[in-house]
Scaffold this motif. Structure first.
Motif, short mmCIF file in Angstrom:
data_model
loop_
_atom_site.label_atom_id
_atom_site.label_comp_id
_atom_site.label_asym_id
_atom_site.label_seq_id
_atom_site.Cartn_x
_atom_site.Cartn_y
_atom_site.Cartn_z
N LYS A 168 34.02 37.70 42.19
CA LYS A 168 32.93 38.18 43.05
C LYS A 168 33.33 39.50 43.72
O LYS A 168 34.50 39.89 43.75
CB LYS A 168 32.60 37.14 44.12
N GLU A 169 32.33 40.17 44.28
CA GLU A 169 32.53 41.46 44.94
C GLU A 169 33.58 41.38 46.04
O GLU A 169 34.37 42.31 46.23
CB GLU A 169 31.20 41.93 45.53
N SER A 170 33.61 40.26 46.76
CA SER A 170 34.56 40.12 47.87
C SER A 170 36.01 40.22 47.40
O SER A 170 36.90 40.57 48.17
CB SER A 170 34.35 38.78 48.58
N SER A 206 29.71 41.17 36.78
CA SER A 206 30.21 39.89 37.28
C SER A 206 29.24 38.78 36.92
O SER A 206 28.04 38.86 37.18
CB SER A 206 30.38 39.96 38.80
N GLY A 209 35.95 44.14 44.59
CA GLY A 209 35.43 45.41 45.11
C GLY A 209 36.51 46.34 45.64
O GLY A 209 36.59 47.51 45.26
N TYR A 234 31.68 47.33 36.51
CA TYR A 234 32.03 45.94 36.24
C TYR A 234 30.79 45.06 36.28
O TYR A 234 29.87 45.30 37.05
CB TYR A 234 33.09 45.43 37.23
#
Length: 338
Positions: free
Chosen positions: A44-46, A68, A49, A66
């Motif tokens: 995930k982005e968390s 996801s 990122g 990317y």
């Protein structure tokens, strides 16, 4: 006659100019392409990122795209691309380890041992550079603290207690690589009967690893089988959640690999190297999951096991064997959790 010769010379000069422009254009396109990295990931982005931004900062002019999604969707996309004859991604980073063994067997992966490999903990006994663990993902029992005040003593309580009856969620292993691996680990440790008893106590199949935690955060579920860093991101945003780790630890390595037909292989190697640096691995820990390096400061608020403990106490499993059983295991789960 003179006019015809002049016209011919002009046409020839235009053709040469056009050809030169075309060559420059192709070179410019190739140069641009060589600086564009494409990653397929279930992270995930968390988590990913900050790592991408750190990589771009160290490599000015590079762009990173990317996509996801759950591991199941990613593998379906790769199959479609292979059938079309054009693989678009350079790198894959998910948590469904059997997929990597399958891709290796199909000759899809580039053998690359990162330059800093000796600085990390390697959970794979048969390591050959086809893929490298980039984190040691953990799963535990995630409870909604507004609905459950006493943490469960262990996995058995989830299958027997009224507290979790009809209110314990499990992500669909057909869609989530992490979910599949967690089911495989539980089956290995406790037998299929444990999953049957979970179902008898009303355990519910959810769509994905993020969705099941969302439903627990909102109170739709009392608890779930949850991924460490997805849970941590929700806690950081104020969700009433707590991660509980039973002594039988579910540890799922998240491998990263470079495709043999990667459009930008050299750039992909740089990214894998960066992903294993102290800087990037500190970001992994800060996001609420276990890094593969020892020299990382672990955030106390997430109560994560250390990398050494994750490897030493995690339930052991034969990934090659699991690869052959994947289809049957997912089918059995789907039939049980209709």
């Amino acid at each position: 006659m003179l006019k015809k010769i002049c016209a011919l010379l002009m046409l020839l000069s235009l053709t040469i100019f056009a050809g030169g422009c075309g060559e420059d254009s192709a070179q410019n396109q190739n140069a641009a392409k060589s600086k564009n990295l494409v990653i397929y990931t279930s992270m995930k982005e968390s988590l990913i990122g900050g790592i991408i931004e750190g990589f771009k900062k160290q490599n000015p002019g590079v762009t990173v795209d990317y996509q996801s999604a759950g591991a199941g969707k990613i593998m379906a996309k790769l199959d479609a691309e292979r059938q079309s004859g054009q693989l678009l991604a350079d790198i894959i980073w998910t948590s469904e380890v059997p997929d990597f063994y399958e891709m290796k067997a199909q000759g899809m992966l580039e053998q690359y041992q990162p330059s800093n490999f000796n600085e990390i903990l390697n959970p794979f006994d048969d390591y050959d550079g086809s893929f490298t663990a980039a984190r040691l993902g953990t799963l535990g029992i995630v409870i909604n603290t507004e609905k459950i005040t006493t943490a469960p003593a262990g996995w058995e309580e989830i299958a027997t207690s009224e507290t979790y009856k009809d209110s314990f969620g499990i992500a669909d292993p057909a869609l989530s690589g992490t979910a599949f691996m967690s089911i495989a680990l539980l089956e290995k440790q406790f037998g299929w009967n444990y999953l049957e008893r979970l179902r008898e106590n009303g355990a519910i199949k959810s769509k994905g690893s993020g969705r099941v935690i969302d439903d627990t955060a909102t109170g739709e579920l009392n608890a779930c089988l949850g991924v460490d860093y997805i849970t941590a991101a929700k806690i950081d945003k104020g969700s009433p959640l707590q991660m509980v780790y039973p002594k039988e630890l579910l540890m799922v390595p998240s491998p990263v690999a470079i495709f043999k037909d990667a459009p930008n292989k050299d750039l992909a190697k740089k990214f894998v190297d960066y992903l294993l640096t102290q800087e990037a691995q500190q970001m992994v820990a800060n996001a609420g999951t276990v890094p593969v390096r020892r020299d990382i400061k672990m955030p106390e608020k997430y109560n994560l096991p250390s990398p050494e403990v994750a490897i030493d106490t995690g339930i052991k499993i034969n990934y090659t064997e699991v690869m052959t059983q994947k289809e049957e295991l997912v089918k059995k789960f789907s039939e049980l959790f209709k």
